[in-house]
Motif scaffolding. Structure first.
Motif, PDB file in Angstrom:
ATOM      1  N   LEU A 214       0.809  -1.239   0.024  1.00 52.73           N
ATOM      2  CA  LEU A 214      -0.054   0.065  -0.090  1.00 52.73           C
ATOM      3  C   LEU A 214       0.870   1.144  -0.109  1.00 52.73           C
ATOM      4  O   LEU A 214       0.572   2.324  -0.730  1.00 52.73           O
ATOM      5  N   GLU A 215       1.854   1.104   0.950  1.00 48.20           N
ATOM      6  CA  GLU A 215       2.903   2.365   1.071  1.00 48.20           C
ATOM      7  C   GLU A 215       3.420   2.731  -0.602  1.00 48.20           C
ATOM      8  O   GLU A 215       3.616   3.842  -0.861  1.00 48.20           O
ATOM      9  N   TRP A 216       3.838   1.559  -1.199  1.00 46.19           N
ATOM     10  CA  TRP A 216       4.719   1.847  -2.446  1.00 46.19           C
ATOM     11  C   TRP A 216       3.361   2.512  -3.409  1.00 46.19           C
ATOM     12  O   TRP A 216       3.802   3.236  -4.303  1.00 46.19           O
ATOM     13  N   VAL A 217       2.255   1.864  -3.466  1.00 51.14           N
ATOM     14  CA  VAL A 217       1.217   2.498  -4.360  1.00 51.14           C
ATOM     15  C   VAL A 217       1.083   3.757  -4.105  1.00 51.14           C
ATOM     16  O   VAL A 217       0.781   4.741  -4.853  1.00 51.14           O
ATOM     17  N   LEU A 218       1.040   4.274  -2.789  1.00 51.35           N
ATOM     18  CA  LEU A 218       0.791   5.594  -2.191  1.00 51.35           C
ATOM     19  C   LEU A 218       2.067   6.384  -2.782  1.00 51.35           C
ATOM     20  O   LEU A 218       1.670   7.606  -3.093  1.00 51.35           O
ATOM     21  N   ASP A 219       2.963   6.053  -2.807  1.00 56.03           N
ATOM     22  CA  ASP A 219       4.188   6.588  -3.245  1.00 56.03           C
ATOM     23  C   ASP A 219       4.267   6.925  -4.591  1.00 56.03           C
ATOM     24  O   ASP A 219       4.402   7.948  -5.202  1.00 56.03           O
ATOM     25  N   ALA A 220       3.619   6.134  -5.470  1.00 51.67           N
ATOM     26  CA  ALA A 220       3.403   6.250  -6.867  1.00 51.67           C
ATOM     27  C   ALA A 220       2.414   7.294  -7.115  1.00 51.67           C
ATOM     28  O   ALA A 220       2.576   7.782  -8.059  1.00 51.67           O
ATOM     29  N   VAL A 221       1.247   7.295  -6.434  1.00 58.71           N
ATOM     30  CA  VAL A 221       0.239   8.308  -6.667  1.00 58.71           C
ATOM     31  C   VAL A 221       0.883   9.563  -6.347  1.00 58.71           C
ATOM     32  O   VAL A 221       0.298  10.816  -6.849  1.00 58.71           O
ATOM     33  N   ALA A 222       1.605   9.744  -5.288  1.00 58.89           N
ATOM     34  CA  ALA A 222       2.193  10.939  -4.876  1.00 58.89           C
ATOM     35  C   ALA A 222       2.833  11.809  -5.985  1.00 58.89           C
ATOM     36  O   ALA A 222       3.102  12.868  -6.217  1.00 58.89           O
ATOM     37  N   ALA A 223       3.571  10.775  -6.571  1.00 61.64           N
ATOM     38  CA  ALA A 223       4.402  11.323  -7.864  1.00 61.64           C
ATOM     39  C   ALA A 223       3.425  11.999  -9.006  1.00 61.64           C
ATOM     40  O   ALA A 223       3.832  12.719  -9.876  1.00 61.64           O
ATOM     41  N   LYS A 224       2.274  11.756  -8.801  1.00 57.98           N
ATOM     42  CA  LYS A 224       1.327  12.238  -9.837  1.00 57.98           C
ATOM     43  C   LYS A 224       0.197  13.163  -9.380  1.00 57.98           C
ATOM     44  O   LYS A 224      -0.251  13.948 -10.266  1.00 57.98           O
ATOM     45  N   LEU A 225       0.324  13.464  -8.232  1.00 53.76           N
ATOM     46  CA  LEU A 225      -0.314  14.565  -7.930  1.00 53.76           C
ATOM     47  C   LEU A 225       0.420  16.023  -7.531  1.00 53.76           C
ATOM     48  O   LEU A 225       1.632  15.856  -6.972  1.00 53.76           O
ATOM     49  N   THR A 226      -0.192  16.857  -7.762  1.00 49.70           N
ATOM     50  CA  THR A 226       0.481  18.067  -7.670  1.00 49.70           C
ATOM     51  C   THR A 226      -0.303  19.285  -6.974  1.00 49.70           C
ATOM     52  O   THR A 226      -1.603  19.379  -7.243  1.00 49.70           O
ATOM     53  N   LEU A 227       0.290  19.625  -5.809  1.00 49.07           N
ATOM     54  CA  LEU A 227      -0.614  20.682  -5.112  1.00 49.07           C
ATOM     55  C   LEU A 227      -0.467  22.058  -5.781  1.00 49.07           C
ATOM     56  O   LEU A 227       0.190  22.271  -6.575  1.00 49.07           O
ATOM     57  N   PRO A 228      -1.593  22.747  -5.449  1.00 48.24           N
ATOM     58  CA  PRO A 228      -1.622  24.097  -5.851  1.00 48.24           C
ATOM     59  C   PRO A 228      -0.377  24.890  -5.745  1.00 48.24           C
ATOM     60  O   PRO A 228       0.290  25.122  -4.708  1.00 48.24           O
ATOM     61  N   GLY A 229       0.070  25.492  -6.873  1.00 49.10           N
ATOM     62  CA  GLY A 229       1.292  26.365  -6.851  1.00 49.10           C
ATOM     63  C   GLY A 229       2.381  25.448  -7.427  1.00 49.10           C
ATOM     64  O   GLY A 229       3.740  25.993  -7.455  1.00 49.10           O
ATOM     65  N   GLY A 230       2.139  24.171  -7.792  1.00 50.42           N
ATOM     66  CA  GLY A 230       3.220  23.269  -8.392  1.00 50.42           C
ATOM     67  C   GLY A 230       4.261  22.486  -7.427  1.00 50.42           C
ATOM     68  O   GLY A 230       4.954  21.743  -8.180  1.00 50.42           O
ATOM     69  N   ASP A 231       3.877  22.535  -6.136  1.00 46.77           N
ATOM     70  CA  ASP A 231       4.806  21.689  -5.402  1.00 46.77           C
ATOM     71  C   ASP A 231       4.176  20.169  -5.346  1.00 46.77           C
ATOM     72  O   ASP A 231       2.975  20.054  -5.495  1.00 46.77           O
ATOM     73  N   SER A 232       5.176  19.214  -5.219  1.00 48.71           N
ATOM     74  CA  SER A 232       4.722  17.692  -5.298  1.00 48.71           C
ATOM     75  C   SER A 232       3.983  17.373  -4.154  1.00 48.71           C
ATOM     76  O   SER A 232       4.286  17.911  -3.111  1.00 48.71           O
ATOM     77  N   ALA A 233       3.021  16.500  -4.349  1.00 53.70           N
ATOM     78  CA  ALA A 233       2.456  16.174  -2.906  1.00 53.70           C
ATOM     79  C   ALA A 233       3.127  15.302  -2.181  1.00 53.70           C
ATOM     80  O   ALA A 233       4.051  14.495  -2.490  1.00 53.70           O
TER      81      ALA A 233
END
Length: 233
Positions: A214-233
């Motif tokens: 689950l943590e590995w999948v969440l790490d992969a998802v985090a790489a695709k999400l971008t917070l407002p302002g362009g910072d990585s999630a």
């Protein structure tokens, strides 16, 4: 019209409503799996005529939908975590816990979206936790990816539990019983990668394996999400 949109018939002399019907169906499924559930068997459990149930529920598929929604009430956390990662982690963990209590749930996960009030509440809370992190399509793919992981992992774990009961062999008992065959095949030298995994790999329990994946999948998802302002999630 869905089962939730259709009103229930007036109360009869002997009380019978969808809540009691679903509770009886869940109890039957907990005892004997989905194959133990039918409208006739539920009616017998409630000491009611089968035709009375058809006034409340038209098909067994509707009954399954109601059962899944009932369990979604157990999956929905009382307090939603404040961050998207925690929300998806809790969703995965609580779904696994619910499936271990109600093994039949594994057979119904991953199908059509849950449209009952509890299922919709779980979906709403999950999507709300990711709102604003990326465009809607990216958010939807993120949730689908995590859901695909935990659905597959849960089904595999439940399948192993069922095999253990059917054979009377625990995972370690099965490994010992199959060991001579596996060792003889590895000795041929035709499976070097598998041999390395068998000899050097660390054996972990289902809970630890689930949490790590689950943590590995969440790490992969985090790489695709971008917070407002362009910072990585």
């Amino acid at each position: 019209m869905t089962v939730w949109d259709r009103p229930e018939p007036p109360t009869q002399p002997v009380p019978l409503d969808r809540e009691r019907i679903v509770a009886a169906a869940v109890a039957l499924a907990d005892e004997g799996g989905l194959e133990a559930v039918s409208l006739r068997k539920v009616a017998a459990r409630l000491d009611a005529g089968p035709m009375r149930l058809y006034r409340h529920i038209a098909t067994k598929e509707e009954l399954f939908d109601l059962m899944v929604d009932e369990v979604h009430a157990e999956i929905r956390p009382e307090e939603q975590p404040g961050d998207w990662r925690g929300a998806l982690r809790v969703l995965a963990q609580r779904t696994r816990q619910a499936a271990l209590r109600h093994e039949w749930l594994a057979d119904l996960l991953g199908g059509r979206p849950a449209l009952g009030p509890n299922g919709l509440a779980v979906t709403e809370a999950t999507l709300a936790a990711l709102d604003g992190l990326a465009d809607v399509d990216t958010v939807l793919r993120a949730v689908e990816t995590v859901s695909a992981y935990f659905t597959g992992a849960i089904r595999r774990e439940i399948a192993n539990l069922r095999a253990e009961r059917a054979t009377g062999l625990s995972e370690h008992d099965w490994q010992r019983a199959s060991g001579p065959h596996v060792m003889s095949m590895l000795a041929t030298g035709r499976f070097p990668a598998l041999a390395k995994a068998v000899y050097d790999g660390t054996d972990v329990d289902a809970e630890a394996s689930f949490a790590t994946g689950l943590e590995w999948v969440l790490d992969a998802v985090a790489a695709k999400l971008t917070l407002p302002g362009g910072d990585s999630a």
